[in-house]
Design a protein around this motif. Structure first.
Motif, PDB file in Angstrom:
ATOM      1  N   PHE A 261       0.856  -1.186   0.000  1.00 25.32           N
ATOM      2  CA  PHE A 261       0.000   0.000   0.000  1.00 25.32           C
ATOM      3  C   PHE A 261       0.894   1.238   0.000  1.00 25.32           C
ATOM      4  CE2 PHE A 261      -2.247  -3.479   1.940  1.00 25.32           C
ATOM      5  CZ  PHE A 261      -3.535  -3.392   1.410  1.00 25.32           C
ATOM      6  N   SER A 262       0.756   2.062  -1.016  1.00 26.82           N
ATOM      7  CA  SER A 262       1.564   3.273  -1.116  1.00 26.82           C
ATOM      8  C   SER A 262       1.116   4.295  -0.085  1.00 26.82           C
ATOM      9  CB  SER A 262       1.460   3.868  -2.518  1.00 26.82           C
ATOM     10  OG  SER A 262       0.143   4.370  -2.728  1.00 26.82           O
ATOM     11  N   ALA A 263       1.988   5.259   0.173  1.00 29.28           N
ATOM     12  CA  ALA A 263       1.642   6.336   1.101  1.00 29.28           C
ATOM     13  C   ALA A 263       0.424   7.107   0.601  1.00 29.28           C
ATOM     14  CB  ALA A 263       2.833   7.275   1.267  1.00 29.28           C
ATOM     15  N   GLU A 264       0.326   7.291  -0.709  1.00 31.71           N
ATOM     16  CA  GLU A 264      -0.810   8.007  -1.281  1.00 31.71           C
ATOM     17  C   GLU A 264      -2.109   7.245  -1.073  1.00 31.71           C
ATOM     18  OE1 GLU A 264      -2.279   9.803  -5.624  1.00 31.71           O
ATOM     19  OE2 GLU A 264      -0.454   8.575  -5.476  1.00 31.71           O
ATOM     20  N   GLY A 434       6.774  -0.258   4.047  1.00 29.67           N
ATOM     21  CA  GLY A 434       7.068  -0.499   2.652  1.00 29.67           C
ATOM     22  C   GLY A 434       8.487  -0.095   2.321  1.00 29.67           C
ATOM     23  N   ARG A 435       9.068  -0.707   1.327  1.00 27.03           N
ATOM     24  CA  ARG A 435      10.454  -0.471   0.981  1.00 27.03           C
ATOM     25  C   ARG A 435      10.689   0.955   0.507  1.00 27.03           C
ATOM     26  NH1 ARG A 435      14.794   0.747  -2.797  1.00 27.03           N
ATOM     27  NH2 ARG A 435      16.480  -0.715  -2.347  1.00 27.03           N
ATOM     28  N   GLU A 436       9.698   1.540  -0.159  1.00 26.59           N
ATOM     29  CA  GLU A 436       9.872   2.881  -0.709  1.00 26.59           C
ATOM     30  C   GLU A 436       9.706   3.969   0.347  1.00 26.59           C
ATOM     31  OE1 GLU A 436       5.694   1.620  -0.976  1.00 26.59           O
ATOM     32  OE2 GLU A 436       7.626   0.727  -1.483  1.00 26.59           O
ATOM     33  N   GLY A 437       9.297   3.616   1.579  1.00 25.27           N
ATOM     34  CA  GLY A 437       9.210   4.570   2.673  1.00 25.27           C
ATOM     35  C   GLY A 437       8.072   5.560   2.508  1.00 25.27           C
TER      36      GLY A 437
END
Length: 473
Positions: A261-264, A434-437
């Motif tokens: 799940f992305s931050a957005e 998540g890996r992308e922070g």
């Protein structure tokens, strides 16, 4: 049913074609000094029935590690040296469980003894597969379980086995550093404090020419276990033998999948949950948890009047009075829960569910923890996951706040993290960053095969999922 059979066929073919892991070497790593005894708090003793915590970080293999000699000298030996230094700070992990029993009256105590212990196990293994072979399949492939020591036994079983095992698995184009830690010794916060400290010492040692033994660490663990005023350690269980409180059972076939799940996406869920509840207090994680609770309940299709339960393992350190430091090493967890019927949960929307979760979390304070502790001391028990999770409940553990991707061992940032098979039951959800922070969250969800298929067809849930390709990093 035909889709499930097709999936089973694919998994069977995959198992037949997957190469076997080879253990190249095995040794034990000890701290400089570890002649100490550590009593277990009630939080620790309750975990004796559960399995080891298991997590691994997957790294791309740098060019400097392609050759076998370089791999051993530039990685393995440095990992062992830095591990020994790390264990000097986390000395309980070098010990063994020791039980003392009396028959009249019945008494059973378990503690950690570091005297004359062999230390932590360190394994070097190889596996002829690529990172893509691990990360590309939709479900977490079974081969991931071979990245860890201690495949099945319970925490209590390891009176003669190490409380910590590290397995470094060399892949064709990558490296897995897997850590198996006895859950009766530590919880997730302590686990990742150890992992981060090991990484910190590894990097400091790599930059030092003389490999000094006085590497400063940012978060010194605190090993004095916390006990209530009316409890004097060691805590004694009213049993004669372990089989009076330890039960074993076979686990049904599960599917485990990582949902990202992305931050957005999470920000949208949070805005929706707060808007529906006419508030601003609902957190990102509570909003995501509400989505998961509703979606999995819908996938299970229980009767409208069936009670469903959402359980969350919450950290108690900051909730105690006075608060315990975040560096407190050991278990410090309390499970909070929210309940609703299927009809209530699915009729009222994500905001209503998120509000219930918010109340459950905010109501947790030192009084609740102490009352629960008092009840446990009067009638001790160990957590049995099979009874803890019923067919209509969820249990969420882990935390998106863990600094998992801050662990680096000379190979840059990990491309992915995976967990072991410990305590994988229907409705178990492991959360981590998540890996992308940036506030992104990964959920490792374990469900019965038909429920997982239904969840993958749930429009509300899948619209919130953001699939990233870790192979691009």
């Amino acid at each position: 049913m035909s889709c499930f059979r097709t999936q089973q066929k694919k998994e069977k073919e995959s198992k037949m074609s997957t190469p076997a892991i080879r253990r190249i070497s095995e040794c034990f790593v000890k701290p400089r000094s570890s002649n100490k005894i550590c009593n277990l708090a009630h939080w620790d003793i309750a975990m004796l029935y559960t399995n080891y915590m298991k997590g691994c970080l997957l790294f791309k293999k740098p060019a400097t590690l392609i050759h076998e000699h370089n791999f051993k000298q530039n990685l393995l030996e440095k990992l062992k040296t830095s591990l020994s230094l790390t264990l000097s700070h986390f000395y309980p992990l070098s010990g063994r469980l020791l039980t003392h029993k009396t028959q009249n009256p019945p008494s059973y105590t378990v503690s950690i003894h570091c005297n004359n212990s062999d230390g932590a196990r360190f394994i070097h293994a190889t596996l002829d597969i690529t990172i893509a072979d691990i990360l590309s399949p939709r479900d977490v492939p079974p081969i991931v379980q071979s990245f860890f020591d201690h495949p099945k036994p319970l925490n209590h079983d390891h009176h003669t086995m190490p409380l910590l095992s590290i397995q470094v698995t060399e892949l064709v184009d990558g490296v897995s550093i897997g850590c198996s830690m006895n859950h009766a010794v530590a919880d997730g916060i302590s686990y990742w404090n150890f992992f981060n400290t090991w990484s910190q010492i590894f990097q400091a040692q790599s930059q030092s020419e003389n490999h000094a033994y006085d590497v400063p660490i940012s978060r010194q663990p605190i090993h004095d276990r916390w006990f209530p005023n009316n409890c004097r350690p060691p805590i004694s269980l009213p049993y004669k033998e372990h089989d009076e409180f330890i039960e074993r059972s076979e686990k049904p076939l599960m599917r485990c999948r990582i949902f990202q799940f992305s931050a957005e996406s999470i920000a949208k869920l949070k805005a929706k949950a707060n808007s529906e509840s006419n508030t601003t207090v609902i957190s990102s994680f509570q909003s995501l948890s509400a989505l998961v609770w509703r979606s999995i309940t819908r996938a299970r299709s229980p009767p409208s009047d069936q009670k469903t339960t959402f359980r969350l393992a919450a950290d108690c350190r900051s909730r105690m009075k006075p608060p315990l430091a975040e560096e407190y090493f050991g278990n410090c967890l309390h499970v909070v829960s929210a309940e609703a019927t299927t009809k209530e949960l699915l009729k009222n929307g994500i905001g209503w569910a998120a509000r219930k979760l918010h109340v459950a979390v905010t109501d947790l304070n030192d009084r609740v923890v102490l009352e629960s502790m008092e009840g446990w001391l009067n009638s001790p028990f160990t957590i049995q996951m099979g009874r803890f999770i019923d067919p209509y409940s969820l249990l969420v553990v882990g935390s998106p706040r863990f600094n998992m991707y801050g662990c680096e061992f000379g190979m840059g940032k990990a491309v992915a993290s995976r967990s072991g098979s410990a305590n994988k039951l229907d409705g178990k959800v492991l959360s981590y960053p998540g890996r992308e922070g940036g506030g992104s969250i990964d959920l490792d969800i374990c469900l019965l095969p038909h429920t997982m298929s239904a969840l993958e067809s749930d429009e509300e849930f899948m619209n919130a999922v953001t699939e990233f390709d870790p192979l691009l990093f």
